[in-house]
Design a protein around this motif. Structure first.
Motif, short mmCIF file in Angstrom:
data_model
loop_
_atom_site.label_atom_id
_atom_site.label_comp_id
_atom_site.label_asym_id
_atom_site.label_seq_id
_atom_site.Cartn_x
_atom_site.Cartn_y
_atom_site.Cartn_z
N LEU A 14 0.83 -1.20 0.00
CA LEU A 14 0.00 0.00 0.00
C LEU A 14 0.86 1.26 0.00
O LEU A 14 0.55 2.25 -0.65
CB LEU A 14 -0.92 0.01 1.22
CG LEU A 14 -2.24 -0.74 1.06
CD1 LEU A 14 -2.90 -0.93 2.42
CD2 LEU A 14 -3.18 -0.01 0.12
N LEU A 17 2.76 1.42 -3.65
CA LEU A 17 1.99 1.53 -4.89
C LEU A 17 1.15 2.79 -4.89
O LEU A 17 0.74 3.28 -3.85
CB LEU A 17 1.08 0.30 -5.06
CG LEU A 17 1.78 -1.05 -5.20
CD1 LEU A 17 0.75 -2.15 -5.26
CD2 LEU A 17 2.65 -1.09 -6.44
N THR A 18 0.82 3.30 -6.04
CA THR A 18 -0.10 4.44 -6.14
C THR A 18 -1.44 4.01 -6.72
O THR A 18 -2.31 4.84 -6.95
CB THR A 18 0.50 5.52 -7.06
OG1 THR A 18 0.76 4.96 -8.34
CG2 THR A 18 1.76 6.09 -6.45
N CYS A 20 -4.91 1.14 -6.74
CA CYS A 20 -5.83 0.57 -5.76
C CYS A 20 -5.37 -0.81 -5.32
O CYS A 20 -4.58 -1.46 -5.96
CB CYS A 20 -7.24 0.45 -6.34
SG CYS A 20 -8.04 2.05 -6.54
N TYR A 65 -3.02 1.53 7.45
CA TYR A 65 -3.29 1.28 6.04
C TYR A 65 -4.18 0.05 5.87
O TYR A 65 -5.08 0.03 5.04
CB TYR A 65 -1.99 1.09 5.26
CG TYR A 65 -1.31 2.39 4.91
CD1 TYR A 65 -1.88 3.26 3.98
CD2 TYR A 65 -0.11 2.75 5.51
CE1 TYR A 65 -1.27 4.47 3.66
CE2 TYR A 65 0.51 3.96 5.19
CZ TYR A 65 -0.08 4.81 4.27
OH TYR A 65 0.54 5.99 3.97
N ALA A 122 -5.81 5.00 4.40
CA ALA A 122 -5.81 4.45 3.05
C ALA A 122 -6.68 5.29 2.11
O ALA A 122 -6.30 5.54 0.96
CB ALA A 122 -6.30 3.01 3.08
N THR A 125 -5.05 8.49 0.83
CA THR A 125 -3.77 8.35 0.13
C THR A 125 -3.93 7.43 -1.08
O THR A 125 -4.24 7.89 -2.17
CB THR A 125 -2.68 7.80 1.08
OG1 THR A 125 -3.14 6.58 1.69
CG2 THR A 125 -2.34 8.81 2.17
N VAL A 126 -3.77 6.13 -0.89
CA VAL A 126 -3.65 5.21 -2.03
C VAL A 126 -4.95 4.56 -2.46
O VAL A 126 -5.00 3.92 -3.51
CB VAL A 126 -2.62 4.10 -1.72
CG1 VAL A 126 -1.25 4.70 -1.54
CG2 VAL A 126 -3.03 3.30 -0.48
N GLY A 162 -7.26 9.31 -2.30
CA GLY A 162 -6.63 10.59 -2.60
C GLY A 162 -7.57 11.58 -3.26
O GLY A 162 -8.71 11.76 -2.86
#
Length: 211
Positions: A14, A17-18, A20, A65, A122, A125-126, A162
């Motif tokens: 998590l 990576l950018t 899902c 996360y 989470a 952010t990602v 995000g």
């Protein structure tokens, strides 16, 4: 140890990576499984429904996360998460019912197995995956007998993160509304499409969580 390894691996991915990703496994309570063989669900309509969210499912409120637990839900103010998940499934069923137009009235009994959405960390952010598992059975209203076997369903949904999450919120597209609409589609597919709903392929973390 295996669960800790999965948690650490999911957290590392998590952060790195950018795209899902997210989570499965469920505490499962018994549901009656009487069987009337050979009946397809395509000619049924929902007359009534029940939804069960067993208290044995563990809710986790930690802002990690990937909080380990059966229920992770932050789309509503903190409260009775079991009751909130139950209401989401009920809303999905109410929305689906008018779109299922078969001749045979049935009661659908749904038992939630897992409802693992995103923590705040989470979501902002990602992103990730709304990891949703449930089982259901159909009961003939006239006879009280179960139609076919009890079935387990994976109903995962991509979870925005995000800026995409913030933009969706600005449009009024909340996590709750997205999930209700998704569950509605899942129930319609289960009761009208041969073979039922096919769970989405949502990438690496989804695969890891199915280990």
């Amino acid at each position: 140890m295996h669960r800790l390894f999965k948690t650490l691996l999911a957290t590392i991915l998590l952060v790195s990576l950018t795209a899902c990703a997210s989570v499965p496994t469920a505490t499962r309570s018994a549901m009656p499984d009487d069987v009337l063989p050979g009946y397809g669900a395509s000619n049924v309509r929902i007359d009534s429904f029940t939804v069960s969210v067993p208290q044995s499912l563990k809710a986790n409120e930690r802002n990690l996360y990937y909080p380990v637990g059966d229920i992770v839900w932050r789309g509503e103010p903190r409260g009775d998460r079991h009751a909130q998940v139950k209401a989401i499934f009920e809303a999905g069923l109410r929305r689906a019912a008018p779109m299922i137009e078969g001749a045979r009235p049935v009661r659908i009994d749904v038992q939630v197995l897992r409802f693992h959405s995103l923590s705040e960390k989470a979501r902002y952010t990602v992103g990730g995956v709304h990891d949703i598992d449930f089982r259901y059975r159909l009961v003939d209203v006239a006879t009280g007998q179960q139609i076919g076997p009890t079935k387990d369903v994976g109903a995962d949904l991509d979870a925005l993160g995000g800026q995409a999450a913030m933009a969706a919120e600005g449009r009024g597209e909340t996590q709750k509304l997205r999930i209700i609409a998704h569950l509605s589609r899942v129930f319609v597919e289960e009761l009208t499409v041969p073979g039922g709903h096919v769970n989405a392929n949502l990438g690496l973390l989804q695969a890891i969580n199915n280990l």
